[in-house]
Write a protein that holds these residues in place. Structure first.
Motif, PDB file in Angstrom:
ATOM      1  N   ARG A  50     -38.165  28.544 -23.044  1.00 12.09           N
ATOM      2  CA  ARG A  50     -37.861  27.277 -23.725  1.00 12.09           C
ATOM      3  C   ARG A  50     -39.145  26.559 -24.102  1.00 12.09           C
ATOM      4  NH1 ARG A  50     -33.502  25.071 -20.540  1.00 12.09           N
ATOM      5  NH2 ARG A  50     -31.656  26.322 -20.932  1.00 12.09           N
TER       6      ARG A  50
ATOM      7  N   LEU B 201     -37.405  11.734 -25.240  1.00 14.00           N
ATOM      8  CA  LEU B 201     -35.940  11.650 -25.233  1.00 14.00           C
ATOM      9  C   LEU B 201     -35.338  12.629 -24.225  1.00 14.00           C
ATOM     10  CD1 LEU B 201     -34.940  11.264 -29.000  1.00 14.00           C
ATOM     11  CD2 LEU B 201     -34.308   9.733 -27.129  1.00 14.00           C
TER      12      LEU B 201
ATOM     13  N   ASP C   5     -35.938  11.463 -20.788  1.00  7.91           N
ATOM     14  CA  ASP C   5     -35.043  10.346 -20.520  1.00  7.91           C
ATOM     15  C   ASP C   5     -33.624  10.828 -20.223  1.00  7.91           C
ATOM     16  OD1 ASP C   5     -34.960   7.479 -20.366  1.00  7.91           O
ATOM     17  OD2 ASP C   5     -33.688   7.484 -22.141  1.00  7.91           O
ATOM     18  N   ALA C   6     -33.295  11.983 -20.796  1.00  7.91           N
ATOM     19  CA  ALA C   6     -31.950  12.537 -20.597  1.00  7.91           C
ATOM     20  C   ALA C   6     -31.829  13.301 -19.277  1.00  7.91           C
ATOM     21  CB  ALA C   6     -31.596  13.464 -21.760  1.00  7.91           C
ATOM     22  N   GLY C   7     -32.941  13.439 -18.548  1.00 12.06           N
ATOM     23  CA  GLY C   7     -32.857  14.076 -17.237  1.00 12.06           C
ATOM     24  C   GLY C   7     -33.527  15.423 -17.123  1.00 12.06           C
ATOM     25  N   TYR C   8     -34.037  15.955 -18.232  1.00  8.14           N
ATOM     26  CA  TYR C   8     -34.726  17.239 -18.166  1.00  8.14           C
ATOM     27  C   TYR C   8     -36.159  17.037 -17.673  1.00  8.14           C
ATOM     28  CZ  TYR C   8     -30.895  18.760 -21.165  1.00  8.14           C
ATOM     29  OH  TYR C   8     -29.657  19.037 -21.680  1.00  8.14           O
TER      30      TYR C   8
ATOM     31  N   ASP D 267     -37.836  22.372 -17.835  1.00  3.49           N
ATOM     32  CA  ASP D 267     -36.687  22.801 -18.627  1.00  3.49           C
ATOM     33  C   ASP D 267     -37.070  22.992 -20.086  1.00  3.49           C
ATOM     34  OD1 ASP D 267     -34.860  22.607 -16.428  1.00  3.49           O
ATOM     35  OD2 ASP D 267     -34.985  20.436 -16.651  1.00  3.49           O
TER      36      ASP D 267
ATOM     37  N   ILE E 246     -30.966  20.892 -29.452  1.00  8.31           N
ATOM     38  CA  ILE E 246     -30.210  21.449 -28.323  1.00  8.31           C
ATOM     39  C   ILE E 246     -29.131  22.398 -28.826  1.00  8.31           C
ATOM     40  CG2 ILE E 246     -28.411  20.844 -26.666  1.00  8.31           C
ATOM     41  CD1 ILE E 246     -30.048  18.816 -25.509  1.00  8.31           C
TER      42      ILE E 246
ATOM     43  N   LEU F 137     -28.676  26.239 -27.793  1.00  6.51           N
ATOM     44  CA  LEU F 137     -27.432  26.680 -27.165  1.00  6.51           C
ATOM     45  C   LEU F 137     -26.732  27.753 -27.990  1.00  6.51           C
ATOM     46  CD1 LEU F 137     -25.917  23.326 -25.838  1.00  6.51           C
ATOM     47  CD2 LEU F 137     -26.823  25.230 -24.495  1.00  6.51           C
TER      48      LEU F 137
ATOM     49  N   GLU G 240     -28.613  30.804 -26.672  1.00  5.98           N
ATOM     50  CA  GLU G 240     -28.589  31.124 -25.243  1.00  5.98           C
ATOM     51  C   GLU G 240     -27.233  31.610 -24.740  1.00  5.98           C
ATOM     52  OE1 GLU G 240     -30.362  28.031 -22.936  1.00  5.98           O
ATOM     53  OE2 GLU G 240     -32.369  28.623 -23.555  1.00  5.98           O
TER      54      GLU G 240
ATOM     55  N   SER H   9     -30.658   8.832 -25.364  1.00 13.65           N
ATOM     56  CA  SER H   9     -30.636  10.114 -24.659  1.00 13.65           C
ATOM     57  C   SER H   9     -29.255  10.447 -24.118  1.00 13.65           C
ATOM     58  CB  SER H   9     -31.659  10.109 -23.520  1.00 13.65           C
ATOM     59  OG  SER H   9     -31.365   9.064 -22.617  1.00 13.65           O
ATOM     60  N   ASP H  10     -28.303   9.553 -24.325  1.00 11.82           N
ATOM     61  CA  ASP H  10     -26.937   9.858 -23.894  1.00 11.82           C
ATOM     62  C   ASP H  10     -26.443  11.095 -24.634  1.00 11.82           C
ATOM     63  OD1 ASP H  10     -27.104   7.629 -22.406  1.00 11.82           O
ATOM     64  OD2 ASP H  10     -25.668   6.436 -23.559  1.00 11.82           O
TER      65      ASP H  10
ATOM     66  N   LEU I 248     -27.523  14.046 -24.361  1.00 16.00           N
ATOM     67  CA  LEU I 248     -28.502  15.138 -24.367  1.00 16.00           C
ATOM     68  C   LEU I 248     -28.553  15.831 -23.017  1.00 16.00           C
ATOM     69  CD1 LEU I 248     -31.515  13.446 -26.215  1.00 16.00           C
ATOM     70  CD2 LEU I 248     -29.876  15.060 -27.172  1.00 16.00           C
ATOM     71  N   GLY I 249     -28.369  15.067 -21.972  1.00  7.86           N
ATOM     72  CA  GLY I 249     -28.539  15.608 -20.632  1.00  7.86           C
ATOM     73  C   GLY I 249     -27.455  16.585 -20.233  1.00  7.86           C
ATOM     74  N   GLY I 250     -27.826  17.555 -19.410  1.00  5.81           N
ATOM     75  CA  GLY I 250     -26.864  18.468 -18.827  1.00  5.81           C
ATOM     76  C   GLY I 250     -26.351  19.554 -19.732  1.00  5.81           C
ATOM     77  N   ARG I 251     -26.801  19.576 -20.955  1.00  5.07           N
ATOM     78  CA  ARG I 251     -26.286  20.596 -21.883  1.00  5.07           C
ATOM     79  C   ARG I 251     -27.074  21.892 -21.795  1.00  5.07           C
ATOM     80  NH1 ARG I 251     -25.828  17.549 -27.503  1.00  5.07           N
ATOM     81  NH2 ARG I 251     -25.163  19.605 -28.167  1.00  5.07           N
ATOM     82  N   LEU I 252     -28.371  21.792 -21.571  1.00  3.15           N
ATOM     83  CA  LEU I 252     -29.188  22.989 -21.408  1.00  3.15           C
ATOM     84  C   LEU I 252     -29.217  23.372 -19.944  1.00  3.15           C
ATOM     85  CD1 LEU I 252     -32.250  22.140 -23.684  1.00  3.15           C
ATOM     86  CD2 LEU I 252     -30.462  23.807 -24.155  1.00  3.15           C
ATOM     87  N   THR I 253     -29.085  24.656 -19.685  1.00  7.24           N
ATOM     88  CA  THR I 253     -29.188  25.130 -18.320  1.00  7.24           C
ATOM     89  C   THR I 253     -30.584  24.842 -17.795  1.00  7.24           C
ATOM     90  OG1 THR I 253     -27.787  26.955 -18.969  1.00  7.24           O
ATOM     91  CG2 THR I 253     -28.890  27.148 -16.850  1.00  7.24           C
ATOM     92  N   PRO I 254     -30.687  24.242 -16.621  1.00  6.65           N
ATOM     93  CA  PRO I 254     -32.031  24.010 -16.086  1.00  6.65           C
ATOM     94  C   PRO I 254     -32.804  25.326 -15.976  1.00  6.65           C
ATOM     95  CG  PRO I 254     -30.403  22.828 -14.806  1.00  6.65           C
ATOM     96  CD  PRO I 254     -29.633  23.721 -15.747  1.00  6.65           C
TER      97      PRO I 254
ATOM     98  N   THR J 240     -33.933  14.664 -10.079  1.00  2.22           N
ATOM     99  CA  THR J 240     -32.606  15.170 -10.384  1.00  2.22           C
ATOM    100  C   THR J 240     -32.281  16.356  -9.478  1.00  2.22           C
ATOM    101  OG1 THR J 240     -33.548  16.553 -12.101  1.00  2.22           O
ATOM    102  CG2 THR J 240     -32.595  14.443 -12.792  1.00  2.22           C
TER     103      THR J 240
END
Lengths: 311, 212
Positions: free
Chosen positions: A13, A36, A39-42, A136, A294, A298, A301, B30-31, B33-39, B48
């Motif tokens: 990635r 971004l 911020d989204a958690g990655y 990630d 994304i 996806l 992947e 960023s709403d 966007l998160g959780g869609r890609l496999t870590p 996290t």
């Protein structure tokens, strides 16, 4: 010298943001997409491979007196060891700092490329690969005109994201990318074009945008590799964000949270810094690009079977 | 021009941050966007932990396989070279990777047919054990697999007549392995020694040689 091994599985990635022309949005896209996604958690790593080191302005760490001008990356990229990482420039966002010293890295790699000892730019890819597994997503902000550093980025990248403007010169930069891309495939067969994103477009020039899309489609053999989302030219917001060392969505937050115009008028004694109220427009564009990015990853992947659990 | 897609989530695409952003003190950008890609990361992210628990690497790493002392249930055929014992200890690939007996998950890409043969032939063995045995077994043949062919007669260009690689013909699939770090270093050294383009290519070739 021993040629370092490149860990491809760690780099799957890794996205090189590349165009042969300057001023087409590479650094802005790298910074804002990195921010971004963090911020989204990655967990995100942004690598500044540009001797101009502008990523530090967009992310604000240069203004805070941080960074080594790329000196750490010179050592790491020429030997294959893990690069020095500037951690937590934002929550979950780390940076490998670039800057003027990267001219030295280019010189080392170029001399190695031309020598009979081999290795070329592999050490830079190995260095990036040695840390990419901790993230990630990894973005590489590529320089516009440094052949050997671009080659190093493409040796490391799984994906290439090409920002371009609508003018002919910017699209010519795309052809330069195609040439380097083809060259990189000889040693990095996994590399693929993630897409081409129109940057800095004038939203009212619909005919120009349509023509640019058409021309890009002809160059790419179809429209599928062109991002539907575009990033508009919003001068005031872009300037405010960079001057403040903020990302556009962060500027947008500040714009939203400041007193409304009628509140300022009611309380003229309260000083408020003027900010570009158009930040939301630009933030919306980066958001759309991030979503499409994304989706494009996806789309590839899931076709790879889930990782086989060791029997 | 551009507008957020419906995939953003429940927020209407035209909703402006002024509506909710100021109320909750955050950005909506960023709403969705998160959780869609496999870590991908192999180490847990500090903020996290729940995401890292879903890591592909974690899922693919049964605790049972972390035991460093694994007997070799296959056994080596007479006369085979054994990579682990006939070579000097190789340095770890990454300077920050501690050498030693700890195991580490790696992901390799195998041709679909080789993966099927691996599944069929593994029996009760772990894929990792089969791969290491295959590398031991095929060590002497791997250099030839990755050597540059001589130019065909009548041509000065070595690339002419070169067979297309498996990569070009066949889909590849991911397989997770859990070797010891020391064994990973040996594999990487072997990649360099036999001029294989990658770990995946090396292991694919070794399995292709070894498996029925």
């Amino acid at each position: 010298m021993t040629i370092p091994h490149v860990d491809r599985s760690a780099l799957r990635r890794t996205i090189a943001v590349l165009n042969g022309k300057g001023g087409v949005g590479k650094t802005s896209l790298t910074a804002n997409l990195s921010g971004l996604f963090a911020d989204a958690g990655y967990r995100v790593l942004a690598i500044d491979l540009d001797p101009q080191g502008n990523l530090g302005n967009d992310l604000g760490y240069l203004g805070a007196g941080l960074g080594d001008g790329g000196a750490g990356l010179v050592v790491a990229g020429s030997t294959g060891v893990a690069p020095t990482i500037l951690r937590d420039v934002r929550p979950r966002l780390d940076v490998v700092v670039g800057g003027e010293s990267l001219h030295d890295l280019a010189a080392v790699l170029q001399s190695r490329r031309m020598s009979a000892r081999g290795g070329g730019v592999t050490s830079l890819a190995a260095s990036i690969g040695s840390v990419a597994a901790d993230y990630d997503l990894t973005f590489i902000d590529c320089p516009p005109g440094n052949d050997v550093l671009q080659a190093g980025a493409l040796e490391a990248a799984r994906w290439v994201l090409v920002p371009t403007k609508t003018d002919d010169a910017s699209r010519a930069g795309l052809r330069e990318v195609a040439r380097r891309f083809t060259e990189a495939r000889k040693t990095n067969p996994d590399i693929a074009l993630l897409g081409v994103a129109l940057f800095g477009v004038n939203s009212s020039a619909k005919r120009v945008i349509a023509q640019a899309r058409e021309a890009l489609g002809q160059e790419l053999g179809g429209q599928s590799l062109i991002f539907n989302a575009t990033v508009r030219h919003v001068e005031a917001a872009a300037v405010d964000a960079r001057n403040r060392g903020q990302l556009v969505h962060e500027l947008e937050r500040d714009v939203v949270s400041r007193p409304k115009w009628y509140e300022r008028l009611r309380n003229p004694g309260v000083h408020t810094e003027p900010l570009a109220s158009s930040a939301g427009v630009l933030a919306e564009d980066y958001q759309a690009i991030a979503e499409e990015l994304i989706g494009r990853i996806l789309a590839v992947e899931p076709t790879e079977e889930p990782v086989e659990v060791n029997a | 021009m551009t507008s957020p897609k419906s995939s953003l989530g429940e927020l209407p695409s035209r909703m402006k941050p002024a509506d909710l952003g100021s109320a909750f003190g955050g950005s909506s950008r960023s709403d969705g966007l998160g959780g869609r890609l496999t870590p991908l990361r192999s180490t847990p992210a500090p903020l996290t932990p729940e995401a890292s628990a879903e890591s592909v690497h974690d899922i693919a790493t049964p605790k049972l396989l972390e035991t460093p002392e694994t007997p070799d249930p296959v056994g080596n055929r007479a006369g085979e070279s054994v990579v682990k014992t006939t070579r000097e200890p190789a340095p770890a690939t990454h300077p920050d990777a501690p050498a030693g007996g700890a195991s580490q998950t790696i992901v390799v890409y195998l041709g679909l047919s080789v993966r099927e043969r691996l599944r069929s032939g593994a029996g009760d063995l772990t894929f990792t054990e089969v791969v290491l045995t295959a590398l031991d077994s095929s060590y002497g043949k791997l250099s030839k697999r990755f050597s540059e062919p001589d130019p065909p007669a009548g041509s000065m260009f070595a690339g002419r007549g070169r067979p297309r690689t498996r990569r070009n013909r066949e889909a590849r699939v991911q397989v997770s392995l859990r070797p010891l770090r020391d064994d990973i270093a040996v594999i990487d050294r072997l990649v360099t020694e036999v001029n294989a383009p990658s770990r995946s290519a090396l292991i694919d070739a070794a399995l292709d040689e070894y498996l029925p």
